[in-house]
Design an enzyme around this catalytic site. Structure first.
Site, PDB file in Angstrom:
ATOM      1  N   LYS A 182      11.193  76.782  79.397  1.00  0.00           N
ATOM      2  CA  LYS A 182      11.230  77.941  78.840  1.00  0.00           C
ATOM      3  C   LYS A 182      12.216  78.866  80.270  1.00  0.00           C
ATOM      4  O   LYS A 182      12.096  78.764  81.299  1.00  0.00           O
ATOM      5  CB  LYS A 182       9.778  78.682  79.980  1.00  0.00           C
ATOM      6  CG  LYS A 182       9.800  80.109  79.658  1.00  0.00           C
ATOM      7  CD  LYS A 182       8.506  80.960  80.327  1.00  0.00           C
ATOM      8  CE  LYS A 182       9.527  81.091  81.797  1.00  0.00           C
ATOM      9  NZ  LYS A 182      10.693  82.087  81.337  1.00  0.00           N
ATOM     10  N   GLU A 257      11.967  73.471  93.477  1.00  0.00           N
ATOM     11  CA  GLU A 257      13.158  74.289  93.863  1.00  0.00           C
ATOM     12  C   GLU A 257      13.130  75.306  93.891  1.00  0.00           C
ATOM     13  O   GLU A 257      13.621  75.962  92.932  1.00  0.00           O
ATOM     14  CB  GLU A 257      14.337  73.492  93.272  1.00  0.00           C
ATOM     15  CG  GLU A 257      14.764  72.317  92.656  1.00  0.00           C
ATOM     16  CD  GLU A 257      15.466  71.011  93.661  1.00  0.00           C
ATOM     17  OE1 GLU A 257      15.882  71.724  94.418  1.00  0.00           O
ATOM     18  OE2 GLU A 257      15.783  70.194  93.475  1.00  0.00           O
ATOM     19  N   CYS A 291      20.597  79.825  95.016  1.00  0.00           N
ATOM     20  CA  CYS A 291      19.427  79.220  96.051  1.00  0.00           C
ATOM     21  C   CYS A 291      20.221  78.572  97.474  1.00  0.00           C
ATOM     22  O   CYS A 291      19.725  77.880  98.657  1.00  0.00           O
ATOM     23  CB  CYS A 291      18.281  77.991  95.751  1.00  0.00           C
ATOM     24  SG  CYS A 291      19.335  77.161  94.364  1.00  0.00           S
ATOM     25  N   GLU A 388      15.880  85.575 101.565  1.00  0.00           N
ATOM     26  CA  GLU A 388      17.407  85.485 101.123  1.00  0.00           C
ATOM     27  C   GLU A 388      17.993  86.922 100.725  1.00  0.00           C
ATOM     28  O   GLU A 388      16.996  87.852  99.112  1.00  0.00           O
ATOM     29  CB  GLU A 388      16.706  84.850  99.437  1.00  0.00           C
ATOM     30  CG  GLU A 388      17.223  83.229  99.259  1.00  0.00           C
ATOM     31  CD  GLU A 388      16.621  82.700  98.553  1.00  0.00           C
ATOM     32  OE1 GLU A 388      15.847  82.818  98.217  1.00  0.00           O
ATOM     33  OE2 GLU A 388      17.938  81.725  97.834  1.00  0.00           O
TER      34      GLU A 388
HETATM   35  P1  ADP Z   1      13.785  84.613  90.307  1.00  0.00           P
HETATM   36  O1  ADP Z   1      14.079  85.787  91.221  1.00  0.00           O
HETATM   37  O2  ADP Z   1      15.113  83.245  89.810  1.00  0.00           O
HETATM   38  O3  ADP Z   1      14.211  86.031  88.906  1.00  0.00           O
HETATM   39  P2  ADP Z   1      11.344  83.627  89.377  1.00  0.00           P
HETATM   40  O4  ADP Z   1      10.906  82.946  90.108  1.00  0.00           O
HETATM   41  O5  ADP Z   1      10.762  85.584  89.773  1.00  0.00           O
HETATM   42  O6  ADP Z   1      13.198  83.600  90.149  1.00  0.00           O
HETATM   43  O7  ADP Z   1      12.322  83.369  87.995  1.00  0.00           O
HETATM   44  C1  ADP Z   1      12.053  81.372  87.859  1.00  0.00           C
HETATM   45  C2  ADP Z   1      11.814  81.348  86.227  1.00  0.00           C
HETATM   46  O8  ADP Z   1      10.313  81.947  86.538  1.00  0.00           O
HETATM   47  C3  ADP Z   1      11.833  82.649  85.373  1.00  0.00           C
HETATM   48  O9  ADP Z   1      12.165  81.577  84.068  1.00  0.00           O
HETATM   49  C4  ADP Z   1      10.708  83.267  85.072  1.00  0.00           C
HETATM   50  O10 ADP Z   1      10.692  84.097  83.554  1.00  0.00           O
HETATM   51  C5  ADP Z   1      10.112  82.441  85.476  1.00  0.00           C
HETATM   52  N1  ADP Z   1       8.608  83.034  85.819  1.00  0.00           N
HETATM   53  C6  ADP Z   1       8.121  84.172  86.879  1.00  0.00           C
HETATM   54  N2  ADP Z   1       6.961  84.276  86.481  1.00  0.00           N
HETATM   55  C7  ADP Z   1       6.166  83.413  86.043  1.00  0.00           C
HETATM   56  C8  ADP Z   1       5.050  82.848  85.807  1.00  0.00           C
HETATM   57  N3  ADP Z   1       3.709  83.558  86.296  1.00  0.00           N
HETATM   58  N4  ADP Z   1       4.701  81.131  85.449  1.00  0.00           N
HETATM   59  C9  ADP Z   1       6.167  80.430  84.649  1.00  0.00           C
HETATM   60  N5  ADP Z   1       6.807  80.759  84.764  1.00  0.00           N
HETATM   61  C10 ADP Z   1       7.565  81.994  85.728  1.00  0.00           C
END
Ligand code: ADP
Length: 485
Positions: A182, A257, A291, A388
């Protein structure tokens, strides 16, 4: 550029399930934007739980045969995928600059780096050895086998649209696992292009699936499935914690990570040119959106003024612009929320006594461009030292002694990247050993490579990616006892 990429066959907008490109089942799409212009680049399938469940079923089906292939077969296919990624380096880099904003040269660098994980995995696939243990009884023989964990759910962020995927999928496939990826909804195009090249390389249908759209729904489907045996995630600490908690129900293996809060420590005895060059790379790469980006620049008092001046001179020369522009070294931030966060943290810092020494505001180019910024007189109480920044802002903190530097550096729940600039070999070792961080760069600002382990201490994550250690994340250890011989 988009239409050019379309002709190359690498501009994909559907998900990949069981080797077939697929729209979302309800026909919904989401737009992908170019952060440098605000223009829409493509409409991609907006998928959810149903599509994810089908992708898991395909991955599970493919796992049966893929896990039984020989290491040599998997190695050859991975090598082919690597060759194709490199053959399409320019198109992949263009896609990345288009959807993510990073300068084209940096994007090309990411293709090298990202493809490197596939090449390394192709080589390492052949070196997944077991063990024979001397038995405590003479009529027994004890063996250790390493076997793939099963179907892997890989969730990745937007800051490295290719490399965060390949560093998960490469070792997973090498070990005999199959994957549901994903990618971030902000940067799905690079992921889809890479998946298309995996198909062209002959990686069997179902071994690599891609779904994107409703992130929580996709995440929940991955977590709920007992067939998904492993979650590997790169992204925010908040989402990582949710995934870890959600994995408990089916006791999945988890690799995370998460966020960092990298200290970059400049000692009085540092070579100032090396320190400035290293800090520049550690801070402003990808507009500060990694990161492992230096989040706090700790400078010893004897060198503080000299270092600050040299850093400002270097930062002033950085060219900001559209990633496709010539000589551009800093692109836009990913979106408006990212700019707002930088503004909030800087506002908090200046309200508590920090001084903007360079930049400090949105760039005249508009959109999400932000001026490369240096801010001095920062201290550990300010939010900018605790969160961050994920933007092109270098906060300078003054310290007196080596002990002070280590104490300040370790005073955080994060523990991913860290940097030390000194010309003393003894100090290098002392400080490297004292830092509670998974990665330490000594007199270097960019140290990530597929051949070395990447990962964090404390709340920066679990597990390691890259290197021989990264393979273990996708393997189960099985003990076999042959008795009554
Ligand atoms: P960033 O700040 O790097 O966008 P996120 O943690 O929001 O960090 O996003 C990293 C990944 O996690 C993306 O692919 C995002 O779509 C996914 N993501 C965000 N929320 C969820 C969730 N509840 N379950 C699974 N994946 C998620």
């Amino acid at each position: 550029i988009a239409s050019q990429l379309n002709r190359s066959g690498l501009l994909k907008t559907q998900g990949l399930i069981g080797g077939k490109w697929s729209d979302s089942y309800d026909g919904k799409t989401i737009q992908v934007y170019n952060p440098a212009t605000g223009e829409s680049i493509a409409d991609v399938a907006c998928m959810g739980g149903k599509e994810t469940n089908d992708a898991i079923a395909s991955a599970y089906d493919a796992y049966r045969s893929w896990s039984k292939t020989t290491a040599a077969e998997r190695s050859k296919l991975l090598r082919k995928w690597y060759d194709l990624l490199m053959a399409h380096k320019e198109e992949l880099a263009q896609l990345m600059t288009l959807e993510q904003g990073k300068p084209l040269k940096e994007a090309m660098g990411e293709v090298n780096y990202g493809a490197g994980f596939i090449e390394f995995s192709a080589e390492e696939a052949k070196r997944i050895y077991g063990d024979i243990i001397p038995a405590p009884m003479s009529d027994r023989r004890l063996f250790v086998l390493k076997q793939p964990v099963g179907v892997v759910g890989a969730i990745t962020p937007w800051n490295f649209p290719l490399a965060m995927i390949t560093r998960k999928v490469g070792p997973a496939l090498a070990c005999g696992c199959t994957v549901v990826i994903k990618p971030s909804e902000l940067t799905p195009l690079t992921a889809l292009a890479a998946a298309e090249l995996a198909i062209q390389a002959g990686i069997p249908a179902g071994a690599v699936n891609v779904v994107m759209g409703n992130a929580p729904e996709i995440g929940d489907a991955l977590l709920a499935s007992p067939q998904v045996r492993k979650i590997t995630f790169t992204g925010s600490t908040a989402v990582g914690k949710k995934l870890m908690a959600g994995s408990a129900e089916t006791v999945k293996k988890v690799s995370l990570e998460l966020g960092g809060n990298a200290p970059c420590i400049i000692f009085d005895d540092a070579d100032i040119d090396i320190a400035v060059k290293g800090t520049l790379a550690a801070k402003y790469r990808n507009s500060g959106q990694t990161c492992v980006c230096a989040n706090r620049i700790l400078v010893q008092e004897g060198i503080y003024d000299k270092f600050a001046k040299a850093l400002i001179d270097a930062v002033r020369n950085m060219k900001v612009g559209d990633g496709f522009g010539e000589d551009v070294v800093q692109g836009p931030l990913i979106n408006e929320a990212a700019v707002k966060k930088v503004e909030t943290l800087l506002q908090d810092a200046t309200s508590k006594g920090a001084k903007v020494m360079l930049g400090g505001k949105r760039h005249s180019l508009g959109f999400t461009f932000y001026e490369p910024t240096v801010v001095g007189d920062v201290n550990s109480d300010m939010r900018i030292s605790r969160e961050e920044v994920f933007g092109p802002v270098a906060p300078l903190l003054r310290f007196k002694t080596e002990e002070d530097a280590i104490r300040i550096a370790n005073d955080t729940n994060a523990g991913l990247g860290s940097y030390v600039f000194t010309n003393s070999i003894q100090r290098s070792w002392r400080v490297a050993e004292a830092l509670e961080y998974g990665l330490v760069g000594i007199n270097e600002g960019v140290i990530s490579t597929e051949v070395a382990p990447f990962g964090g201490f404390k709340q920066s994550g679990l597990g390691r990616e890259g290197s021989k250690y990264g393979m273990d994340e996708y393997l189960e250890i099985k003990y076999v006892c042959l008795g009554n011989m």
